[in-house]
Design a protein around this motif. Structure first.
Motif, PDB file in Angstrom:
ATOM      1  N   ILE A  50       0.843  -1.191   0.000  1.00  0.00           N
ATOM      2  CA  ILE A  50       0.000   0.000   0.000  1.00  0.00           C
ATOM      3  C   ILE A  50       0.883   1.247   0.000  1.00  0.00           C
ATOM      4  O   ILE A  50       1.784   1.378   0.832  1.00  0.00           O
ATOM      5  CB  ILE A  50      -0.936   0.016   1.224  1.00  0.00           C
ATOM      6  CG1 ILE A  50      -1.854  -1.216   1.206  1.00  0.00           C
ATOM      7  CG2 ILE A  50      -1.757   1.299   1.259  1.00  0.00           C
ATOM      8  CD1 ILE A  50      -2.728  -1.337   2.443  1.00  0.00           C
TER       9      ILE A  50
ATOM     10  N   GLU B 286       0.131   5.222   0.271  1.00  0.00           N
ATOM     11  CA  GLU B 286      -1.018   6.081   0.517  1.00  0.00           C
ATOM     12  C   GLU B 286      -0.640   7.358   1.244  1.00  0.00           C
ATOM     13  O   GLU B 286       0.329   7.420   1.995  1.00  0.00           O
ATOM     14  CB  GLU B 286      -2.067   5.335   1.333  1.00  0.00           C
ATOM     15  CG  GLU B 286      -1.635   4.932   2.723  1.00  0.00           C
ATOM     16  CD  GLU B 286      -2.740   4.239   3.502  1.00  0.00           C
ATOM     17  OE1 GLU B 286      -3.907   4.330   3.089  1.00  0.00           O
ATOM     18  OE2 GLU B 286      -2.436   3.603   4.525  1.00  0.00           O
TER      19      GLU B 286
ATOM     20  N   PRO C 175      -5.866  11.730   2.570  1.00  0.00           N
ATOM     21  CA  PRO C 175      -6.057  11.890   1.126  1.00  0.00           C
ATOM     22  C   PRO C 175      -6.251  13.346   0.738  1.00  0.00           C
ATOM     23  O   PRO C 175      -6.916  14.115   1.428  1.00  0.00           O
ATOM     24  CB  PRO C 175      -7.325  11.063   0.861  1.00  0.00           C
ATOM     25  CG  PRO C 175      -7.335  10.032   1.950  1.00  0.00           C
ATOM     26  CD  PRO C 175      -6.773  10.741   3.150  1.00  0.00           C
TER      27      PRO C 175
ATOM     28  N   VAL D 160      -1.939  -1.172  -3.784  1.00  0.00           N
ATOM     29  CA  VAL D 160      -2.922  -0.125  -3.535  1.00  0.00           C
ATOM     30  C   VAL D 160      -2.214   1.226  -3.603  1.00  0.00           C
ATOM     31  O   VAL D 160      -1.152   1.412  -2.996  1.00  0.00           O
ATOM     32  CB  VAL D 160      -3.577  -0.287  -2.149  1.00  0.00           C
ATOM     33  CG1 VAL D 160      -4.544   0.864  -1.869  1.00  0.00           C
ATOM     34  CG2 VAL D 160      -4.297  -1.628  -2.048  1.00  0.00           C
TER      35      VAL D 160
ATOM     36  N   ARG E  93      -3.318   5.236  -2.971  1.00  0.00           N
ATOM     37  CA  ARG E  93      -4.487   5.894  -2.378  1.00  0.00           C
ATOM     38  C   ARG E  93      -4.174   7.337  -1.981  1.00  0.00           C
ATOM     39  O   ARG E  93      -3.183   7.623  -1.318  1.00  0.00           O
ATOM     40  CB  ARG E  93      -4.931   5.105  -1.154  1.00  0.00           C
ATOM     41  CG  ARG E  93      -6.111   5.674  -0.392  1.00  0.00           C
ATOM     42  CD  ARG E  93      -6.410   4.836   0.841  1.00  0.00           C
ATOM     43  NE  ARG E  93      -6.917   3.531   0.488  1.00  0.00           N
ATOM     44  CZ  ARG E  93      -6.575   2.403   1.128  1.00  0.00           C
ATOM     45  NH1 ARG E  93      -5.685   2.445   2.098  1.00  0.00           N
ATOM     46  NH2 ARG E  93      -7.105   1.249   0.765  1.00  0.00           N
ATOM     47  N   GLY E  94      -5.024   8.256  -2.436  1.00  0.00           N
ATOM     48  CA  GLY E  94      -5.051   9.606  -1.905  1.00  0.00           C
ATOM     49  C   GLY E  94      -3.934  10.523  -2.329  1.00  0.00           C
ATOM     50  O   GLY E  94      -3.634  11.501  -1.628  1.00  0.00           O
TER      51      GLY E  94
ATOM     52  N   GLU F 106      -7.373   4.637  -5.705  1.00  0.00           N
ATOM     53  CA  GLU F 106      -8.543   5.378  -5.253  1.00  0.00           C
ATOM     54  C   GLU F 106      -8.157   6.725  -4.653  1.00  0.00           C
ATOM     55  O   GLU F 106      -7.055   6.920  -4.143  1.00  0.00           O
ATOM     56  CB  GLU F 106      -9.339   4.558  -4.231  1.00  0.00           C
ATOM     57  CG  GLU F 106      -8.617   4.236  -2.951  1.00  0.00           C
ATOM     58  CD  GLU F 106      -9.473   3.418  -1.986  1.00  0.00           C
ATOM     59  OE1 GLU F 106     -10.619   3.072  -2.321  1.00  0.00           O
ATOM     60  OE2 GLU F 106      -8.994   3.118  -0.873  1.00  0.00           O
ATOM     61  N   ASP F 107      -9.102   7.663  -4.787  1.00  0.00           N
ATOM     62  CA  ASP F 107      -8.978   8.990  -4.185  1.00  0.00           C
ATOM     63  C   ASP F 107      -7.717   9.716  -4.629  1.00  0.00           C
ATOM     64  O   ASP F 107      -7.091  10.446  -3.852  1.00  0.00           O
ATOM     65  CB  ASP F 107      -9.026   8.889  -2.655  1.00  0.00           C
ATOM     66  CG  ASP F 107     -10.320   8.261  -2.156  1.00  0.00           C
ATOM     67  OD1 ASP F 107     -11.377   8.646  -2.660  1.00  0.00           O
ATOM     68  OD2 ASP F 107     -10.255   7.358  -1.303  1.00  0.00           O
ATOM     69  N   CYS F 108      -7.331   9.536  -5.884  1.00  0.00           N
ATOM     70  CA  CYS F 108      -6.145  10.200  -6.432  1.00  0.00           C
ATOM     71  C   CYS F 108      -6.557  11.294  -7.419  1.00  0.00           C
ATOM     72  O   CYS F 108      -7.629  11.236  -8.025  1.00  0.00           O
ATOM     73  CB  CYS F 108      -5.233   9.191  -7.137  1.00  0.00           C
ATOM     74  SG  CYS F 108      -4.447   8.007  -6.026  1.00  0.00           S
TER      75      CYS F 108
ATOM     76  N   CYS G  54     -11.333   9.058  -8.508  1.00  0.00           N
ATOM     77  CA  CYS G  54     -10.118   9.727  -8.990  1.00  0.00           C
ATOM     78  C   CYS G  54     -10.490  10.815  -9.994  1.00  0.00           C
ATOM     79  O   CYS G  54     -11.521  10.731 -10.660  1.00  0.00           O
ATOM     80  CB  CYS G  54      -9.164   8.723  -9.641  1.00  0.00           C
ATOM     81  SG  CYS G  54      -8.453   7.514  -8.489  1.00  0.00           S
TER      82      CYS G  54
ATOM     83  N   THR H 159     -12.836   1.910   3.207  1.00  0.00           N
ATOM     84  CA  THR H 159     -11.971   3.066   2.960  1.00  0.00           C
ATOM     85  C   THR H 159     -12.752   4.346   2.741  1.00  0.00           C
ATOM     86  O   THR H 159     -12.326   5.413   3.156  1.00  0.00           O
ATOM     87  CB  THR H 159     -11.076   2.815   1.741  1.00  0.00           C
ATOM     88  OG1 THR H 159     -11.903   2.533   0.606  1.00  0.00           O
ATOM     89  CG2 THR H 159     -10.156   1.644   1.998  1.00  0.00           C
TER      90      THR H 159
ATOM     91  N   PRO I  14     -14.652   9.515   3.214  1.00  0.00           N
ATOM     92  CA  PRO I  14     -13.631   8.597   3.740  1.00  0.00           C
ATOM     93  C   PRO I  14     -13.798   8.417   5.254  1.00  0.00           C
ATOM     94  O   PRO I  14     -14.021   9.371   5.988  1.00  0.00           O
ATOM     95  CB  PRO I  14     -12.313   9.287   3.392  1.00  0.00           C
ATOM     96  CG  PRO I  14     -12.660  10.251   2.287  1.00  0.00           C
ATOM     97  CD  PRO I  14     -14.057  10.693   2.574  1.00  0.00           C
TER      98      PRO I  14
END
Length: 971
Positions: free
Chosen positions: A416, A418, A422, A555, A557-558, A586-588, A612, A876, A931
């Motif tokens: 991960i 991250e 985020p 993963v 993330r953010g 995710e969440d990028c 995203c 998440t 989130p």
């Protein structure tokens, strides 16, 4: 409340006293008075929940009901103590008569215990539709037998099938005998024995047979055959040719097949991969009789299946199209959906650009200073130690590039990378230029100059003149966070700014690089000496892949990824993924890059990309190319990409906000907003199948959705397409479903509604031409409106592509003019000719001139879709839909506020997008991302609420408050 333990055993939840664990959507606690308190994240209609004590398994299951209304809780009074335990289970309304999951055993997992037995050969379980599923392999000698079920008034057969070969005219999937009422399901090769050398002229259809019935459309009246999609027609190579690149990944080739039989209606419906494949009728029909049956051949051991089957189901009822679609939905099996609550981490590397050092150990107290060093620390671990590594990045801007992850995670121990929070971490390919040595070329000119210290070079391929050269340059310059528009000559820069050039970046802020004299010129209304100037110096910023070693179980993330400086011709994404699988991104935010934003290629699969943003990238915002399979893109925004192409006057391939999608299958784009491209919004190019675009919003693109020279099963459903300049939905592919879309187009163009066409291409094998045509399509329940002065609402450019299987029905059309609304092969016609003579749209209607659809008459309401949810910390982010009662040609606003109650905003949760929410014209829903903090601190249940108020151009609906409960942690 005193919580108790819940564990998943054989599809049930085993409960005993202890700490609370959460599996799936069912959550439980025991109150102080020993009352069991059970609730769900989202209760499914048609499902009930039951309890049985594990101390006396002879007692009947206790029905608990379904908490569709209220707060989602239901209760059972029971005397629990430290030694008592029990089971909870969810029961479908339609219980299968037989369910063979075929996961290492032949057991029937329904409540009836009709287990399969081996009928010859050896038991053979191998890898199934993903690496985490198994399937039973049939080799022509090993079949499976089922016991007698008996006569059933209705029937559904459902299964996942993988075809290795078709060796004869008939391939039997299921056979219950040859007596009246006995049924068979098989594949029939209509060209058996007459194939050309490569077998590409096969015509393999799905056949359902009931002995004793009459009037079917099959070879005999006892059978009916789908005449819609084929398993192996001219596109046999997609399913069965070993040499085709799709065979490198078995996931591409699994099919979900379902057939429903309603004897009372004499009706059979076929479904392939959840898509309705047509309806056939008998003239005389009788109930089906399931005597002792066989899977994998007929009862005489002839016509064997060479392939694999998993999740074989028999229902004694007719499942709805929605239920079958849910069973076929590949998204439920994606790694990031199925396994996320079981992920664990073994070690964490912390990164803090402000206080860290790359000489530190990376612990929370002594963090590293760069993301690249953290990734290198993971790369330095052994293959057995790297899984479970987690990189947590503190807020800041990290100016790095060329970061390559070389290690894999595992199913339950992903790697991960991250942001700790985020939206607060930026990975930037630029460096700051802050020497304050700019000078204005002439007082008041607004043109400033400075020595240019970089030597990027440029691609000279296809550079013909000043305008096309913009496409092949690498320079990327930003001032105060805003990209500067590149010009290729000083004279062009010195000309007055043109507001018509403001599509991607403001024309009054621009630059030109004089490489011969090592100078840069900037046109700006400000002073570069007092501004933040950034120059992109790195190409791809983060890559998952080293040469041909794919990354798995990763993963991201953010993180914001920006300012990569890539050559167009190299087509390197700022986030570059090559041949990797089992990914969650995710969440990028992937924005303001020189080439593609996120590029994923090389036969990757099993990926989720959600929440995203892909904005203002030089090429595609999101690019999925060459053999991608099983990807779910959800709640993403793609806006104003392709600026290098546009500035370079390029009109060739590779032009789309999302694209160029090729050789791919099982892609699902859900609630994706794609807008403001001078090219197509989403482009599914050559040789794809099973691509769904669902509930998207497409506006101000050249065209909205283009299915070009694809093979099978393309869907555009529930989308809103508003003011795209050319055809909203273009189909020159087979077997499309275009349903429940809202289309409103403007501008003087040839096609403003839907365009269907045909295309001849050359295949890779023997250079044989294939015809990909807009045939075998369902075009139904769409609203197609024009606000222009001419053009076709529905256009076919080839009259030969409209076979009898074409379904065009129940559409609503509108234009402020009456002439030439429809067109077939260049022949324009009014609605009456289209409707009455051709019968293509015999159940559709044309609204009168002056009565356009989508008018806001004041009755539109705005509301939450539901009023509560349970959101464990392992989740998440929560997605909260806000919906309009109808789509209108008007902007709708509403205020969204947050009430903490017992949870604390910022510490326990965040709300992305609170404040005023705006619905664009024809937009039907917006999704708010919430989130949930994953602190895993021991704490009691926490609650917060979202509140809607102050609607604009609408009134409030019935659900204005949304309550979120975060279950207790007792670690």
């Amino acid at each position: 409340m005193r919580p108790f333990y819940a564990a998943l055993l054989g599809g049930m939840l085993f409960c005993s006293c202890g700490s609370l664990m959460v599996y799936g959507a069912l959550h439980m606690e025991v109150g102080a008075t020993n009352q069991v308190d059970v609730w769900l994240e989202r209760a499914e209609p048609g499902t009930t929940y039951q309890f049985q004590s594990s101390t006396n398994l002879m007692t009947p299951w206790e029905n608990l009901g379904n908490p569709i209304v209220g707060d989602g809780r239901f209760h059972t009074e029971r005397d629990f103590n430290d030694t008592s335990a029990g089971f909870y289970r969810a029961i479908e309304t339609n219980i299968p008569a037989v369910r063979l999951e075929l996961q290492s055993d032949l057991l029937d997992s329904s409540i009836f215990g009709r287990h399969a037995t081996l009928a010859g050969g050896a038991v053979n379980f191998i890898e199934g539709r993903t690496e985490h599923f198994q399937a039973y392999a049939f080799d022509g000698a090993n079949m499976l037998d089922l016991p007698i079920i008996g006569s059933v008034d209705a029937l559904t057969l459902s299964m996942d099938v993988y075809l290795d070969d078709i060796t004869g005219a008939t391939t039997m999937l299921f056979d219950s005998g040859s007596l009246p009422g006995n049924v068979q399901l098989y594949l029939r090769d209509n060209h058996s024995g007459t194939h050309t050398g490569d077998g590409k002229d096969r015509d393999v259809g799905l056949v359902f047979k009931v002995h004793g019935n009459t009037g079917g459309n099959g070879v005999t009246g006892e059978s009916v055959e789908t005449t819609y999609r084929r398993f192996a027609e001219h596109s046999l190579d997609f399913l069965m040719t070993v040499s085709h690149e799709r065979r490198n990944h078995p996931e591409h080739n699994w099919l979900h097949l379902a057939v429903t039989y309603a004897p009372s209606e004499k009706r059979v419906d076929f479904y392939i991969n959840g898509m309705h494949d047509g309806t056939q009728y008998f003239t005389v029909a009788q109930p089906s009789v399931l005597d002792a049956s066989r899977i994998g051949s007929d009862l005489a051991r002839a016509n064997p299946l060479i392939g694999k089957i998993s999740d074989f189901n028999i229902y004694d009822t007719v499942l709805s199209a929605e239920q079958i679609r849910a069973k076929a939905d590949f998204r439920q099996d994606l790694w990031a959906v199925r396994d996320i609550e079981q992920w664990t981490s073994d070690r964490t590397f912390y990164v803090d650009g402000a206080t860290g050092s790359d000489g530190n150990d990376g612990s929370v107290g002594t963090p590293l200073s760069s993301i690249g060093e953290a990734v290198d620390r993971v790369n330095a671990l052994s293959a057995t130690m790297a899984p479970g590594s987690r990189i947590v990045i503190k807020p800041g801007v990290y100016r790095e590039g060329g970061i390559v992850l070389k290690k894999n995670g595992t199913r339950f121990k992903p790697i991960i990378i991250e942001a700790e929070t985020p939206g607060t971490v930026t990975l930037s390919g630029s460096e700051v230029w802050d020497d304050d040595a700019w000078s204005e070329t002439a007082p008041g000119s607004g043109i400033w100059t400075h020595a240019w210290a970089y030597n990027f070079g440029r691609s000279t391929t296809n550079v013909f003149d000043e305008t096309t050269e913009a496409r092949y340059r690498r320079e990327i310059v930003s001032m105060d966070g805003e990209l500067l528009r590149p010009y290729m000559t000083l004279a062009s820069l010195q000309a007055a700014p043109d507001p018509s050039n403001d599509a991607y970046m403001t024309d009054e802020h621009a630059f030109y690089v004089d490489e011969d004299n090592d100078l840069i010129y900037v046109r700006t209304t400000g002073d570069p000496n007092t501004s933040l100037l950034e120059v992109g110096i790195h190409e791809e910023l983060l890559r998952l892949n080293l040469y041909f070693n794919n990354c798995e179980y990763v993963v991201i993330r953010g993180i914001r990824v920006q300012h990569s400086a890539s050559f167009y011709g190299y087509h390197k994404g700022a986030l570059n993924i090559v041949g990797s699988k089992y990914l969650l991104i995710e969440d990028c935010e992937i924005i303001d890059n020189g080439s593609s934003g996120l590029k994923s290629s090389g036969s990757g699969y099993n990926t989720v990309i959600r929440r995203c943003s892909f904005d203002r990238n030089g090429r595609e915002g999101l690019s999925l190319v060459r053999g991608y399979s099983r990807a779910w893109v959800q709640d993403c925004a793609v806006e104003q990409n392709q600026w290098r192409n546009d500035l370079g006057n390029y009109t060739g391939p590779d032009l789309a906000g999302i694209g160029k999608i090729m050789f791919s299958s099982r892609l699902y784009f859900e609630r994706t907003r794609v807008s403001k491209h001078n090219y197509t919004g989403l482009w599914a190019d050559a040789q794809n199948w099973d691509i769904t675009v669902d509930d998207g919003y497409f506006s101000e693109n050249q065209g909205a959705i283009w299915f070009e020279i694809n093979t099978l099963n393309q869907e555009a459903i529930n989308n809103s397409c508003y003011e795209n300049r050319n055809a909203a939905i273009i189909m020159d592919a087979e077997s499309n479903r275009v349903e429940n879309n809202l289309l409103k187009q403007t501008g003087l163009v040839s096609w403003r509604g839907m365009l269907a066409s045909s295309r001849t291409v050359r295949t890779k094998q023997a250079n044989i031409p294939d015809i990909y045509a807009a045939k075998d399509a369902v075009v139904r329940n769409n609203v197609v409106a024009s606000a222009g002065t001419s053009g076709s609402l529905h256009h076919f450019d080839d009259s030969t592509i409209i076979p009898d299987s074409m379904i065009s029905a129940d559409n609503v059309y509108y234009a402020p003019y009456t002439a030439n609304l429809f067109n077939i092969a260049g022949s324009a016609m009014p609605f009456s000719t289209w409707h009455d003579n051709y019968l293509y749209d015999s159940t559709s209607q044309l609204l009168p001139v002056g009565s356009p659809p989508f008018v806001n008459d004041g009755s539109v309401t705005i509301s939450f879709e539901s009023d509560w949810v349970v959101a464990p910390e392992s989740r998440t982010a929560l997605q909260v839909p806000i919906v309009l009662s109808m789509a209108v040609d008007d902007a709708i606003t509403v205020d969204l506020s947050v009430e903490d109650v017992t949870a604390a905003k910022g510490a326990d949760f965040r709300v992305i997008g609170s404040g005023q929410i705006t619905f664009s014209p024809l937009e039907r829903s917006r999704v708010i991302s919430v989130p949930i903090a994953r602190d895993l601190i021991a704490e009691s249940e926490e609650t917060f609420r979202l509140q809607l108020s102050n609607p604009g151009n609408a009134s409030m609906g019935s659900i204005t408050t949304f309550t979120v409960r975060i279950p207790a942690n007792t670690d």
